[in-house]
Each structure stands twice: as C-alpha cells, then as structure tokens.
Motif scaffolding. Sequence first.
Motif, PDB file in Angstrom:
ATOM      1  N   PHE A   1      70.806  -1.436  33.249  1.00  0.00           N
ATOM      2  CA  PHE A   1      71.409  -2.361  34.184  1.00  0.00           C
ATOM      3  C   PHE A   1      70.455  -2.653  35.328  1.00  0.00           C
ATOM      4  CE2 PHE A   1      73.659  -3.329  37.961  1.00  0.00           C
ATOM      5  CZ  PHE A   1      74.759  -4.041  37.575  1.00  0.00           C
ATOM      6  N   GLY A   2      70.428  -3.892  35.775  1.00  0.00           N
ATOM      7  CA  GLY A   2      69.678  -4.203  36.990  1.00  0.00           C
ATOM      8  C   GLY A   2      68.679  -5.319  36.809  1.00  0.00           C
TER       9      GLY A   2
ATOM     10  N   THR B   1      72.824  -5.575  42.834  1.00  0.00           N
ATOM     11  CA  THR B   1      71.363  -5.464  42.895  1.00  0.00           C
ATOM     12  C   THR B   1      70.815  -6.413  43.964  1.00  0.00           C
ATOM     13  OG1 THR B   1      71.444  -5.132  40.510  1.00  0.00           O
ATOM     14  CG2 THR B   1      69.270  -5.490  41.477  1.00  0.00           C
TER      15      THR B   1
ATOM     16  N   GLY C   1      70.194   6.329  40.616  1.00  0.00           N
ATOM     17  CA  GLY C   1      70.817   5.367  39.689  1.00  0.00           C
ATOM     18  C   GLY C   1      69.903   4.155  39.580  1.00  0.00           C
TER      19      GLY C   1
ATOM     20  N   LEU D   1      65.019  -1.624  42.190  1.00  0.00           N
ATOM     21  CA  LEU D   1      65.008  -1.352  43.640  1.00  0.00           C
ATOM     22  C   LEU D   1      63.826  -0.455  44.003  1.00  0.00           C
ATOM     23  CD1 LEU D   1      68.835  -0.692  44.182  1.00  0.00           C
ATOM     24  CD2 LEU D   1      67.571  -2.847  44.445  1.00  0.00           C
TER      25      LEU D   1
ATOM     26  N   ASP E   1      67.830   8.510  37.121  1.00  0.00           N
ATOM     27  CA  ASP E   1      69.046   7.941  36.535  1.00  0.00           C
ATOM     28  C   ASP E   1      69.595   8.963  35.542  1.00  0.00           C
ATOM     29  OD1 ASP E   1      70.103   4.745  36.288  1.00  0.00           O
ATOM     30  OD2 ASP E   1      70.814   6.144  34.764  1.00  0.00           O
ATOM     31  N   ILE E   2      70.889   8.953  35.411  1.00  0.00           N
ATOM     32  CA  ILE E   2      71.582   9.860  34.504  1.00  0.00           C
ATOM     33  C   ILE E   2      71.302   9.487  33.032  1.00  0.00           C
ATOM     34  CG2 ILE E   2      73.715   8.508  34.263  1.00  0.00           C
ATOM     35  CD1 ILE E   2      75.291  10.934  35.081  1.00  0.00           C
TER      36      ILE E   2
ATOM     37  N   GLY F   1      72.494  12.618  39.862  1.00  0.00           N
ATOM     38  CA  GLY F   1      72.340  12.616  41.316  1.00  0.00           C
ATOM     39  C   GLY F   1      70.947  13.112  41.691  1.00  0.00           C
TER      40      GLY F   1
ATOM     41  N   ASN G   1      72.882   2.529  44.205  1.00  0.00           N
ATOM     42  CA  ASN G   1      73.737   1.449  43.697  1.00  0.00           C
ATOM     43  C   ASN G   1      74.398   2.004  42.440  1.00  0.00           C
ATOM     44  OD1 ASN G   1      74.937  -0.833  42.779  1.00  0.00           O
ATOM     45  ND2 ASN G   1      73.045  -1.931  42.282  1.00  0.00           N
TER      46      ASN G   1
END
Length: 301
Positions: free
Chosen positions: A139-140, A147, A170, A176, A192-193, A221, A239
């Motif tokens: 995503f993004g 975003t 994330g 970003l 990111d997870i 996290g 985000n």
Amino acid sequence: MLEGLPPNNAATVLRLTCSEAQARTAADVIVEFFDPAETAAAAFEDEDSPADPKPWALEVFFGHPPDEVYVRGLLEGAVGAECAQGAVFGQVAERDWVARSLEGLHAVRAGRFLVHGSHDRPFVRSHDVALEIEAALAFGTGHHGTTRGCLIMLDGLLKRRRPHHVLDLGTGTGVLAMAAAKVLHRPVRCGDIDRIAVEAAAANARQNGVGTSVRPVVSVGTRHATLRAGAPYDFIFANILAKPLRLLAPEIRAVAAQDAALILSGLLPRDVPGILSSYAAQGFALRRRLTLEGWCTLLLG
Ligand code: SAH
C-alpha cells in the motif's frame, strides 16, 4: 480495454465522469464505506478528454466485486441521481488491479513531492522531489488520502524545522521514508509488519536512489532492534490505522525524543478523539489536522 476478461479472475473498476466537486465528494464517500486495503478511489481531471474545460472523473478499483446496486445508491446520495446514472462498471484482471489503479491515474502532487509511476517520468519538473513507485502488492502509491496527507504535512513541517532522526512505521511501499530521505539527505529507519511490503519498499528505495539510506525491516511496531537502535527520533511517521496506532502509543513514546513531531494517519474523523486521548496520555498534543478524501492526518508534538 476492460472487456473480455474472465469474471472469476477479475476485479471491478467503476468510472464516472462528472464535475470536480462531484468526483471529490463521491471519492470521499466510497473510501468511507469500503475497506481502504481493498479499494482505491481517485478523483482527477480527465486529461484525455478533448472537451474544454476538461471534465473530472472518479475511478474506483474494488479488490472484491462490490454490490453494484449498493454502490449506485451511495453515488446517488453523493452526487445526485442524474449524475450517478452515468457510472459504468467494468473489469480488470485481478493481479493487475493495483497496477492499473496507478496506471490509470496521473502523477499525484503533495506539496513539493510528486508521486508517480515510471510511465509518468516525463511529468517530473526540475524542482519536484520525485518519488517513483511501481504499484506492487504494498500500500502507498500517493493516491490515497492518507499518504498524500502525510506528504503534505511533511512538506509543511519542513518549512519550520529540519528533523535529524526519522522513523517510518508501517512503511508500505516506502513512500514516506523515501520522501524524508530525499529531502533531508539522511538515513531514515522504517519497518512494516508485512514482508511483501518490506521487499517492495526496499526495491522502490533502490529505484529512487536512496537504497543505502532507506533499508526497511520486517517489524511489528518498533520491535525490531534496528528501529530501537535509531532512537531517540525527532520525527516519526505512522500511517497505519486507528486501532494499531492506539496500541502503539506507548512504544512510539519510548522511541521519541522529548520534542519529537509525529505524523499519524489512517484515521477516520470518528477515530480522532480516541487517538488524541491515547497520545495525550504520552505527552503529545495536536498541532495540525488535515482531512483528505475522508481520511484525517494529524501532526502531534
Ligand atoms: N506508509 C505508507 C503505507 C501505509 S499503509 C503510506 O503512507 O502510504 C499501512 C501499512 O502499515 C501497511 O503496509 C501495513 O502492513 C502496516 N502495518 C499495519 N500494522 C502494523 C504494525 N503494527 N506494525 C508495523 N506495520 C504495520
């Protein structure tokens, strides 16, 4: 282009030609009612149209086939029955839908940043901070209000201060983290997870010439040691979504410098009070709030 694909291997695309205000309102409504991880809605000026002035268009990609009657009802409420009648549903191959959602749209500006696909390289102007993202399964792409909200907030913040230690939680496509690395000329830690997102972000960082300063890690996290080792951070992006953000408040505090600025997004207006109280408990206050396509982005400090 949208015809002839087997329906069992297809995602749905909705297109509507209308005014700018109608396209923006309809995009806001659609993202409010559908899972943002499965839906991409965008309002844009239809540059391919020969008409003058050029009309606007709403384009929505649904990862799962939506109930068309329900969608038409939402559109009628948003833009009126007459305009909503012009909505056309079509199909694209499922594996292509993320790519198509980027391809069909034009490059997106957010302050000094321009998020674009490789096909839009000719639109990059010399003073743009260009972020080239190939739509992967992460995503993004900059088309999403969250975003874009984060990039606009970053742009505003940079006029007042220059962060030194930046964290992006994330990171998704890495958009970003890459934006911060490009303007600050500093390494940006990010995680990111989702392993696929991390791989996509690493590839995007290399493609954008920041492969050495943006090295994403798989982390829930701030759990990964690399992310903890970079603390204290004076600037943090997260985000994600309201629920994980509330849970992350104490660990974000733990890695944040005393005067850190946080940009949080992925929030619907109804999520904002709960988020503000979770972060107030950690000593963060609201500095700015921006709402785009129904999504709120907050600057806390
Ligand atoms: N930063 C990008 C992507 C945001 S989407 C942008 O602004 O466009 C949110 C991302 O957060 C997803 O890639 C998701 O996998 C990730 N995510 C969700 N929960 C998380 C958690 N607890 N820790 C780290 N990443 C998380």
